[in-house]
Design an enzyme around this catalytic site. Structure first.
Site, short mmCIF file in Angstrom:
data_model
loop_
_atom_site.label_atom_id
_atom_site.label_comp_id
_atom_site.label_asym_id
_atom_site.label_seq_id
_atom_site.Cartn_x
_atom_site.Cartn_y
_atom_site.Cartn_z
N SER A 113 0.82 -1.22 0.00
CA SER A 113 0.00 0.00 0.00
C SER A 113 0.85 1.27 0.00
O SER A 113 0.39 2.32 0.44
CB SER A 113 -0.93 0.01 1.21
OG SER A 113 -0.18 0.02 2.42
N SER A 168 2.89 -7.02 2.58
CA SER A 168 2.48 -5.95 3.48
C SER A 168 0.95 -5.86 3.55
O SER A 168 0.30 -6.77 4.05
CB SER A 168 3.11 -4.63 3.01
OG SER A 168 3.08 -3.66 4.01
N PHE A 169 0.35 -4.79 3.03
CA PHE A 169 -1.11 -4.70 2.89
C PHE A 169 -1.65 -5.95 2.18
O PHE A 169 -2.67 -6.52 2.58
CB PHE A 169 -1.48 -3.43 2.11
CG PHE A 169 -2.78 -3.50 1.37
CD1 PHE A 169 -3.98 -3.21 2.01
CD2 PHE A 169 -2.82 -3.84 0.01
CE1 PHE A 169 -5.19 -3.28 1.32
CE2 PHE A 169 -4.01 -3.90 -0.68
CZ PHE A 169 -5.22 -3.61 -0.02
N ASP A 194 13.28 -4.61 8.82
CA ASP A 194 12.07 -3.93 8.33
C ASP A 194 11.67 -2.82 9.29
O ASP A 194 11.44 -3.06 10.48
CB ASP A 194 10.94 -4.97 8.21
CG ASP A 194 9.73 -4.46 7.44
OD1 ASP A 194 9.51 -3.24 7.41
OD2 ASP A 194 9.01 -5.31 6.88
N HIS A 240 11.96 -3.70 4.24
CA HIS A 240 10.58 -4.04 3.91
C HIS A 240 10.44 -4.57 2.48
O HIS A 240 9.46 -5.24 2.18
CB HIS A 240 9.69 -2.81 4.10
CG HIS A 240 8.22 -3.09 4.05
ND1 HIS A 240 7.62 -4.03 4.86
CD2 HIS A 240 7.23 -2.57 3.28
CE1 HIS A 240 6.32 -4.07 4.60
NE2 HIS A 240 6.06 -3.20 3.64
#
Length: 276
Positions: free
Chosen positions: A36, A105-106, A227, A255
């Site tokens: 995102s 992630s998202f 991260d 990340h």
């Protein structure tokens, strides 16, 4: 793929939403679900992974509604239920009944929600730097979701995303992502999704732990030790919650595992997808 812009691939109608996606390769179907970050698209997230993974699998990478070059309907409510509905509709539109999910992630939060709510559709689950569980807002994620368009702000974000200083200081990459973030409609939808207080955004992406425990799909959890956006502790918690799971942590990695460790990550994913 557009010759003018490689981020624009094919388009399919998903419940009235013109959905941009890339699909290459043949074999068992695998969906790549992006994160995102500001200016994100499926291509920007997965461009280093798609060509290699498609040599062994049927790989589809959609722009989830509200992101990239998929339509942004007026009045659309950006929430997990609607993102899940869009992803299911996309699978139906391209004729796939069952598939493995790689969520970043998202996208990891969305993949978990899919595995919990539609287990019959999910073959295997791969979570990379994944949201999808409650955790205290990090400074890094606050910067990502609170991004206001400027080249300087994007250059600062590069250093948050990547451990590798060469990537973090890559001004060409920062310029590309900044220009993506100011395309018409991009920031408007982005700023609607995760307003302050941003802890609420984390909770909205989270699936209750008792439901995560019920996931039976074979799961691979991947995380960068360094991260700054999603805490490493998330990976250990997912590993504890999901009985049929494996965990791989990359040192000297932030990340962007799929960028900083692209070759290693692709080999790891392919091996896991081939395993019984």
């Amino acid at each position: 793929m557009s010759e003018e812009n490689p981020e624009i691939g094919q388009s399919v109608d998903v419940g009235g939403i013109a959905t941009n996606y890339h699909r290459i390769g043949s074999g068992e179907p695998v969906f790549l679900i992006h994160g995102s970050g500001p200016g994100v698209s499926a291509w920007a997230n997965w461009r280093l992974i798609l060509p290699e993974l498609s040599e062994e699998f049927d790989v589809a990478a959609p722009d989830i509604v509200g992101f990239g070059f998929t339509d942004r309907p007026d009045g659309f409510e950006y929430n997990m239920a609607n993102w899940r509905k869009h992803l299911l509709g996309f699978a139906d539109a391209i004729g796939l009944e069952k598939f493995s999910l790689v969520g970043n992630s998202f996208g990891g939060g969305l993949a978990i929600s899919m595995a919990v709510n539609h287990p019959e559709r999910v073959d295997k689950l791969i979570l990379m730097g994944s949201a999808g569980i409650s955790f205290p807002l990090t400074d890094g994620l606050d910067k990502v979701w609170g991004y206001e368009p400027s080249l300087e702000n994007m250059e600062d974000l590069m250093k948050v995303f990547a451990w590798n200083p060469e990537i973090g200081a890559n001004k060409d990459l920062a310029k590309l992502r900044y220009e993506a973030s100011i395309r018409p409609g991009f920031h408007e939808s982005f700023s609607q999704m995760f307003p302050t207080p941003r802890q609420n955004g984390i909770e909205d992406l989270a699936t209750p732990e008792d439901q995560i425990r019920q996931i039976t799909a074979p799961t691979l959890i991947v995380h960068g030790r360094d991260d700054q956006v999603i805490p490493l502790d998330n990976a250990y918690r997912f590993h504890q919650l999901i009985d049929n799971s494996q965990l791989h942590v990359y040192g000297q990695c932030g990340h962007w595992t799929q960028i900083e460790k692209a070759a290693e990550f692709t080999r790891l994913v392919a091996s896991f997808l081939h395993s019984n």
